[in-house]
Motif scaffolding. Structure first.
Motif, PDB file in Angstrom:
ATOM      1  N   PRO A  72     -36.524 -14.703  24.684  1.00 18.15           N
ATOM      2  CA  PRO A  72     -35.801 -16.044  24.753  1.00 18.15           C
ATOM      3  C   PRO A  72     -36.324 -17.196  24.071  1.00 18.15           C
ATOM      4  O   PRO A  72     -37.253 -17.144  23.417  1.00 18.15           O
ATOM      5  CB  PRO A  72     -36.137 -16.558  26.241  1.00 18.15           C
ATOM      6  CG  PRO A  72     -37.681 -16.111  26.260  1.00 18.15           C
ATOM      7  CD  PRO A  72     -37.772 -14.615  25.506  1.00 18.15           C
TER       8      PRO A  72
ATOM      9  N   ALA B 288     -40.599 -11.122  18.707  1.00 21.19           N
ATOM     10  CA  ALA B 288     -40.430 -11.431  20.146  1.00 21.19           C
ATOM     11  C   ALA B 288     -41.587 -11.958  20.995  1.00 21.19           C
ATOM     12  O   ALA B 288     -41.182 -12.779  21.932  1.00 21.19           O
ATOM     13  CB  ALA B 288     -40.159  -9.922  20.756  1.00 21.19           C
ATOM     14  N   GLU B 289     -43.021 -11.670  20.428  1.00 26.67           N
ATOM     15  CA  GLU B 289     -43.863 -12.079  21.333  1.00 26.67           C
ATOM     16  C   GLU B 289     -43.995 -13.754  21.138  1.00 26.67           C
ATOM     17  O   GLU B 289     -44.234 -14.591  21.661  1.00 26.67           O
ATOM     18  CB  GLU B 289     -45.109 -11.824  20.989  1.00 26.67           C
ATOM     19  CG  GLU B 289     -45.308 -10.330  21.377  1.00 26.67           C
ATOM     20  CD  GLU B 289     -45.142 -10.122  22.656  1.00 26.67           C
ATOM     21  OE1 GLU B 289     -45.705 -11.081  23.691  1.00 26.67           O
ATOM     22  OE2 GLU B 289     -44.325  -9.308  23.428  1.00 26.67           O
TER      23      GLU B 289
ATOM     24  N   ALA C 228     -41.334 -15.800  20.194  1.00 31.71           N
ATOM     25  CA  ALA C 228     -40.230 -16.201  20.958  1.00 31.71           C
ATOM     26  C   ALA C 228     -40.578 -16.642  22.330  1.00 31.71           C
ATOM     27  O   ALA C 228     -40.289 -17.667  23.021  1.00 31.71           O
ATOM     28  CB  ALA C 228     -39.126 -15.362  20.976  1.00 31.71           C
ATOM     29  N   LYS C 229     -41.290 -15.547  23.013  1.00 31.95           N
ATOM     30  CA  LYS C 229     -41.763 -15.791  24.386  1.00 31.95           C
ATOM     31  C   LYS C 229     -42.858 -16.547  24.620  1.00 31.95           C
ATOM     32  O   LYS C 229     -42.729 -17.674  25.545  1.00 31.95           O
ATOM     33  CB  LYS C 229     -42.284 -14.496  24.853  1.00 31.95           C
ATOM     34  CG  LYS C 229     -41.232 -13.234  25.220  1.00 31.95           C
ATOM     35  CD  LYS C 229     -41.871 -11.977  25.524  1.00 31.95           C
ATOM     36  CE  LYS C 229     -40.858 -10.801  25.537  1.00 31.95           C
ATOM     37  NZ  LYS C 229     -41.827  -9.438  25.824  1.00 31.95           N
ATOM     38  N   SER C 230     -43.958 -16.755  23.685  1.00 26.02           N
ATOM     39  CA  SER C 230     -44.801 -17.744  23.806  1.00 26.02           C
ATOM     40  C   SER C 230     -44.247 -19.158  23.461  1.00 26.02           C
ATOM     41  O   SER C 230     -44.634 -20.097  24.189  1.00 26.02           O
ATOM     42  CB  SER C 230     -45.989 -17.416  22.932  1.00 26.02           C
ATOM     43  OG  SER C 230     -45.824 -17.613  21.625  1.00 26.02           O
TER      44      SER C 230
ATOM     45  N   THR D 291     -41.448 -20.393  23.876  1.00 26.73           N
ATOM     46  CA  THR D 291     -40.393 -20.556  25.372  1.00 26.73           C
ATOM     47  C   THR D 291     -41.342 -21.232  26.362  1.00 26.73           C
ATOM     48  O   THR D 291     -40.988 -22.238  27.134  1.00 26.73           O
ATOM     49  CB  THR D 291     -39.580 -19.528  25.729  1.00 26.73           C
ATOM     50  OG1 THR D 291     -38.703 -19.368  24.310  1.00 26.73           O
ATOM     51  CG2 THR D 291     -38.773 -19.857  26.546  1.00 26.73           C
ATOM     52  N   VAL D 292     -42.230 -20.397  26.762  1.00 25.83           N
ATOM     53  CA  VAL D 292     -43.262 -20.753  27.718  1.00 25.83           C
ATOM     54  C   VAL D 292     -43.843 -22.123  27.452  1.00 25.83           C
ATOM     55  O   VAL D 292     -44.012 -22.894  28.529  1.00 25.83           O
ATOM     56  CB  VAL D 292     -44.381 -19.562  27.830  1.00 25.83           C
ATOM     57  CG1 VAL D 292     -45.681 -20.079  28.612  1.00 25.83           C
ATOM     58  CG2 VAL D 292     -44.096 -18.454  28.553  1.00 25.83           C
TER      59      VAL D 292
ATOM     60  N   GLU E   2     -41.135 -24.791  28.210  1.00 25.13           N
ATOM     61  CA  GLU E   2     -40.968 -24.974  29.323  1.00 25.13           C
ATOM     62  C   GLU E   2     -41.985 -25.669  29.992  1.00 25.13           C
ATOM     63  O   GLU E   2     -41.758 -26.760  30.948  1.00 25.13           O
ATOM     64  CB  GLU E   2     -40.898 -23.609  30.215  1.00 25.13           C
ATOM     65  CG  GLU E   2     -39.603 -22.970  29.948  1.00 25.13           C
ATOM     66  CD  GLU E   2     -39.700 -21.328  30.453  1.00 25.13           C
ATOM     67  OE1 GLU E   2     -38.755 -20.719  30.553  1.00 25.13           O
ATOM     68  OE2 GLU E   2     -40.753 -21.105  30.968  1.00 25.13           O
TER      69      GLU E   2
END
Length: 279
Positions: free
Chosen positions: A16, A259-260, A262-264, A266-267, A270
């Motif tokens: 994400p 991908a990692e 993107a995830k980090s 996004t976290v 947030e």
């Protein structure tokens, strides 16, 4: 940015992602339908939420409207440093009112721009910019919201003012473009660095050396659309859907899996913006 260059193709999706800084109005959005169109295109490649940012009073009003039209959109409002000379009491009151909206997740973009004074007609003086920056710092602290900083050729002065005033709990350096020394100073101070398409520019040597130094918990990603379209589309119109190109370039620099990253990122976005987690 050249209107003669075609818009980039849709990238391969990367989920994400949060576009931590864009300008939907400058991308052509004028109403709820056009906001939805831009955000739908972004969501199709994994950019599920965006923060649309104001640099003047009209843009601030639009940003708040856009964030209330679409639950994937959040807003940041302020008066850009080059326009700080419009910050009379009425304008301050209106920015304060808009910044209080629940859909506004940051006060910004504010800060210092030492490039344009003397080059841009009507540009705020350095003194006016610093006064405006101090006022925005106070507003962010009063509202308990992150401070989003615009920095152009002003590393030392920005750190000085933040130290003098006492920085808000969360400080975001939008479109971080400085060198490794500044990156280390910001990281040590606990600030968050947001990387845009400039990190993909091959001639941005100092920035590309700085990018790997930032811990994942202090790193977010942005487009600054419609500006700063990533390589190899530099000069073409930018939009939030282009963010995966930047993330892949940044991941390559940092030796990480896209991908990692993107995830980090996004976290971190947030947490920084206090966004509700997506299902």
């Amino acid at each position: 940015m050249s209107k003669d260059r075609p818009a980039p193709d849709l990238p391969e999706p990367l989920f994400p992602l949060v576009d931590a800084h864009t300008h939907l109005d400058a991308c052509g959005a004028t109403d709820a339908a056009s906001v939805r169109e831009i955000v739908d295109r972004a969501a199709s490649v994994g950019v599920e939420r965006v923060v649309t940012v104001a640099d003047d009073l009209d843009a601030a009003k639009f940003a708040v409207d856009a964030a209330n039209w679409d639950d994937r959109v959040f807003a940041a409002v302020a008066i850009h440093p080059t326009r700080a000379n419009v910050l009379d009491e009425a304008t301050k009151a209106e920015i304060g009112r808009l910044a209080s909206d629940p859909r506004v997740v940051a006060v910004g973009e504010t800060g210092l721009d030492l490039y344009w004074p003397g080059k841009l007609d009507g540009c705020a003086t350095v003194e006016e910019q610093e006064d405006g920056f101090r006022w925005h710092i106070d507003l962010a602290k009063r509202l308990g919201k992150p401070l989003m900083i615009h920095n152009r050729d002003a590393d030392t002065d920005l750190l000085r003012v933040l130290h003098d005033e006492g920085a808000p709990e969360t400080v975001i350096f939008h479109c971080f473009s400085s060198d490794a020394t500044m990156a280390r100073a910001c990281v040590d101070a606990g600030y968050v660095l947001s990387f845009s398409g400039t990190v993909s520019f091959k001639n941005a040597k100092a920035l590309r050396e700085a990018a790997p130094l930032v811990p994942a918990g202090q790193l977010i990603v942005e487009t600054d659309a419609p500006f700063l379209t990533p390589h190899p589309f530099r000069g073409a119109p930018n939009q939030s859907y282009c963010l995966p190109y930047t993330v892949r370039a940044l991941a390559e620099l940092r030796g990480e899996d896209p991908a990692e990253l993107a995830k980090s990122s996004t976290v971190t976005a947030e947490r920084v913006y206090r966004l509700p987690a997506r299902d």
